[in-house]
Motif scaffolding. Structure first.
Motif, PDB file in Angstrom:
ATOM      1  N   THR A  76       0.342   3.683   9.869  1.00 51.84           N
ATOM      2  CA  THR A  76      -0.555   4.378   8.955  1.00 51.84           C
ATOM      3  C   THR A  76      -0.062   4.255   7.518  1.00 51.84           C
ATOM      4  N   VAL A  77      -1.013   4.391   6.593  1.00 55.74           N
ATOM      5  CA  VAL A  77      -0.702   4.389   5.162  1.00 55.74           C
ATOM      6  C   VAL A  77      -1.379   5.581   4.512  1.00 55.74           C
ATOM      7  N   ILE A  78      -0.825   6.015   3.402  1.00 53.92           N
ATOM      8  CA  ILE A  78      -1.433   7.081   2.597  1.00 53.92           C
ATOM      9  C   ILE A  78      -1.904   6.471   1.285  1.00 53.92           C
ATOM     10  N   ILE A  79      -3.154   6.724   0.933  1.00 54.93           N
ATOM     11  CA  ILE A  79      -3.735   6.169  -0.292  1.00 54.93           C
ATOM     12  C   ILE A  79      -3.302   6.996  -1.497  1.00 54.93           C
ATOM     13  N   GLU A  80      -2.722   6.317  -2.483  1.00 50.98           N
ATOM     14  CA  GLU A  80      -2.269   6.994  -3.698  1.00 50.98           C
ATOM     15  C   GLU A  80      -3.177   6.727  -4.893  1.00 50.98           C
TER      16      GLU A  80
ATOM     17  N   ALA B 106       2.517  -3.321 -11.883  1.00 51.44           N
ATOM     18  CA  ALA B 106       3.533  -3.052 -12.906  1.00 51.44           C
ATOM     19  C   ALA B 106       4.496  -1.955 -12.446  1.00 51.44           C
ATOM     20  N   LEU B 107       3.975  -0.981 -11.707  1.00 48.71           N
ATOM     21  CA  LEU B 107       4.811   0.119 -11.230  1.00 48.71           C
ATOM     22  C   LEU B 107       5.683  -0.278 -10.046  1.00 48.71           C
ATOM     23  N   HIS B 108       5.120  -1.114  -9.165  1.00 46.87           N
ATOM     24  CA  HIS B 108       5.787  -1.357  -7.878  1.00 46.87           C
ATOM     25  C   HIS B 108       6.192  -2.803  -7.644  1.00 46.87           C
ATOM     26  N   GLY B 109       5.818  -3.723  -8.546  1.00 48.34           N
ATOM     27  CA  GLY B 109       6.148  -5.123  -8.349  1.00 48.34           C
ATOM     28  C   GLY B 109       5.167  -5.810  -7.399  1.00 48.34           C
ATOM     29  N   LYS B 110       5.405  -7.097  -7.161  1.00 45.83           N
ATOM     30  CA  LYS B 110       4.522  -7.868  -6.291  1.00 45.83           C
ATOM     31  C   LYS B 110       4.627  -7.361  -4.862  1.00 45.83           C
ATOM     32  N   MET B 111       3.500  -7.291  -4.178  1.00 43.64           N
ATOM     33  CA  MET B 111       3.475  -6.726  -2.834  1.00 43.64           C
ATOM     34  C   MET B 111       2.359  -7.352  -2.019  1.00 43.64           C
ATOM     35  N   PRO B 112       2.367  -7.172  -0.691  1.00 40.18           N
ATOM     36  CA  PRO B 112       1.287  -7.697   0.139  1.00 40.18           C
ATOM     37  C   PRO B 112      -0.055  -7.079  -0.222  1.00 40.18           C
ATOM     38  N   ARG B 113      -1.112  -7.878  -0.057  1.00 39.78           N
ATOM     39  CA  ARG B 113      -2.481  -7.426  -0.302  1.00 39.78           C
ATOM     40  C   ARG B 113      -3.278  -7.702   0.968  1.00 39.78           C
ATOM     41  N   LEU B 114      -3.843  -6.653   1.565  1.00 44.75           N
ATOM     42  CA  LEU B 114      -4.439  -6.770   2.895  1.00 44.75           C
ATOM     43  C   LEU B 114      -5.887  -6.318   2.908  1.00 44.75           C
ATOM     44  N   TYR B 115      -6.666  -6.986   3.744  1.00 41.66           N
ATOM     45  CA  TYR B 115      -8.070  -6.610   3.950  1.00 41.66           C
ATOM     46  C   TYR B 115      -8.148  -5.555   5.043  1.00 41.66           C
TER      47      TYR B 115
ATOM     48  N   ALA C  76       3.196   5.136   5.709  1.00 39.73           N
ATOM     49  CA  ALA C  76       3.548   6.511   6.054  1.00 39.73           C
ATOM     50  C   ALA C  76       4.244   6.597   7.402  1.00 39.73           C
ATOM     51  N   ASP C  77       3.705   5.892   8.396  1.00 39.06           N
ATOM     52  CA  ASP C  77       4.266   5.950   9.742  1.00 39.06           C
ATOM     53  C   ASP C  77       4.266   4.545  10.324  1.00 39.06           C
ATOM     54  N   VAL C  78       5.421   4.045  10.670  1.00 40.55           N
ATOM     55  CA  VAL C  78       5.550   2.726  11.271  1.00 40.55           C
ATOM     56  C   VAL C  78       6.026   2.923  12.706  1.00 40.55           C
ATOM     57  N   GLY C  79       5.094   2.852  13.648  1.00 39.91           N
ATOM     58  CA  GLY C  79       5.427   3.086  15.049  1.00 39.91           C
ATOM     59  C   GLY C  79       4.952   1.964  15.931  1.00 39.91           C
TER      60      GLY C  79
ATOM     61  N   VAL D 297       2.504  -6.465   8.626  1.00 41.35           N
ATOM     62  CA  VAL D 297       3.366  -5.603   7.818  1.00 41.35           C
ATOM     63  C   VAL D 297       4.670  -5.278   8.539  1.00 41.35           C
ATOM     64  N   THR D 298       4.580  -4.974   9.824  1.00 35.19           N
ATOM     65  CA  THR D 298       5.762  -4.479  10.530  1.00 35.19           C
ATOM     66  C   THR D 298       6.599  -5.587  11.165  1.00 35.19           C
ATOM     67  N   ARG D 299       5.947  -6.636  11.708  1.00 42.69           N
ATOM     68  CA  ARG D 299       6.690  -7.653  12.448  1.00 42.69           C
ATOM     69  C   ARG D 299       7.005  -8.902  11.624  1.00 42.69           C
ATOM     70  N   VAL D 300       6.097  -9.245  10.699  1.00 40.91           N
ATOM     71  CA  VAL D 300       6.328 -10.429   9.870  1.00 40.91           C
ATOM     72  C   VAL D 300       7.101 -10.049   8.607  1.00 40.91           C
ATOM     73  N   LEU D 301       6.564  -9.082   7.864  1.00 39.13           N
ATOM     74  CA  LEU D 301       7.216  -8.672   6.618  1.00 39.13           C
ATOM     75  C   LEU D 301       8.350  -7.673   6.839  1.00 39.13           C
ATOM     76  N   ARG D 302       8.309  -6.995   7.997  1.00 38.72           N
ATOM     77  CA  ARG D 302       9.335  -6.005   8.362  1.00 38.72           C
ATOM     78  C   ARG D 302       9.502  -4.922   7.298  1.00 38.72           C
ATOM     79  N   LEU D 303       8.387  -4.403   6.836  1.00 42.49           N
ATOM     80  CA  LEU D 303       8.424  -3.331   5.846  1.00 42.49           C
ATOM     81  C   LEU D 303       8.607  -1.983   6.534  1.00 42.49           C
ATOM     82  N   GLY D 304       9.258  -1.082   5.834  1.00 35.45           N
ATOM     83  CA  GLY D 304       9.497   0.247   6.382  1.00 35.45           C
ATOM     84  C   GLY D 304       8.685   1.310   5.681  1.00 35.45           C
ATOM     85  N   GLU D 305       8.883   2.541   6.105  1.00 38.61           N
ATOM     86  CA  GLU D 305       8.152   3.665   5.524  1.00 38.61           C
ATOM     87  C   GLU D 305       8.400   3.769   4.017  1.00 38.61           C
TER      88      GLU D 305
END
Length: 251
Positions: free
Chosen positions: A73-77, A8-17, A65-68, A38-46
């Motif tokens: 890396t991701v930060i858990i919220e 509800a806060l962020h809309g539909k998004m990828p769900r990964l194992y 958090a960091d796309v290199g 995430v980076t090459r197929v969906l091309r999502l950014g920081e």
């Protein structure tokens, strides 16, 4: 917070194992597969939001958090318990079939809430795996199960156990309700008191042999037919699991 709140806060998004320990504020390095997606197929950014699940029942809302080139890396919220599990635990014994048929059976069984899957060697089954080939197939099947969890919203990845002979699987069964699909019977499904767990046996493309049927019957399995039409080995678990989930689970 739960999954619905995060969406509800962020809309539909990828769900990964991502099999890792989830804790709010922690930084996690994504495995190569999810990182490439995430980076090459969906091309999502920081700062892009994602949902992760650990395969053991926990989900997390994270941000990139960091796309290199070397790591992502991701930060858990937020962390919350997953809610996609069926109250009915079904252990599927699936005779091994060729090619995509086995993948389909595993994928759909996971979508329908199966608790565990064991690939089986039966008398009429024409697939025999050994050594490295068996290990590679097992890893592939477990990946199919994980991918099905990503799609279906499950937070628990059901185990796909190493292939074993039908007789060995039968000897391990303790489930109070044990069913095998067998076209030669007139026994249609009749609703019983809700069992704590179920064992479901699906034969190969050529069907269970007389020896297989006798062994399963001796192991407490009840023959079951799903109607007058012959179902393929990959279709049978879909129909049987739907029936069980309708009567005893959450469908």
């Amino acid at each position: 917070m739960h999954a619905a709140d995060w969406v509800a806060l962020h809309g539909k998004m990828p769900r990964l194992y991502v099999p890792a320990e989830f804790a709010v504020g922690a930084t996690i390095t994504l495995p190569d597969g999810p990182a490439r997606h995430v980076t090459r197929v969906l091309r999502l950014g920081e700062s892009a939001p994602l949902m992760l699940f650990d395969g053991n029942g926990q989900e997390a809302g994270v941000r990139l958090a960091d796309v290199g080139r070397k790591q992502t890396t991701v930060i858990i919220e937020a962390v919350w318990p997953g809610s996609g599990e069926s109250p009915l635990a079904v252990h599927l014994g699936q005779a091994i079939s060729k090619g995509d048929r086995m993948d389909y059976a595993i994928q759909k069984a996971v979508e329908l809430g199966v608790a565990a899957i064991t690939p089986l060697y039966t008398e009429r089954g024409d697939v025999r795996l050994k050594g490295d080939r068996e290990e590679k197939k097992l890893a592939h099947w477990q990946a199919v199960a994980a991918s099905a969890c990503e799609q279906s919203g499950r937070a628990v990845v059901p185990p796909v156990y190493p292939p074993i002979a039908l007789g060995d699987w039968l000897a391990e069964r303790q489930e109070p309700l044990r069913l095998m699909l067998h076209l030669a019977t007139g026994n249609v499904f009749s609703q019983q008191p809700c069992p704590a767990s179920v064992a479901l046996l699906i034969g190969p493309e050529g069907g269970l042999s007389d020896a297989d049927i006798n062994a399963a019957t001796a192991g407490g399995f009840t023959p079951l037919t799903l109607g007058p039409r012959v179902l393929r080995t990959e279709t049978a678990p879909v129909v049987a699991l739907t029936l069980l989930q309708h009567h005893f689970g959450d469908v």
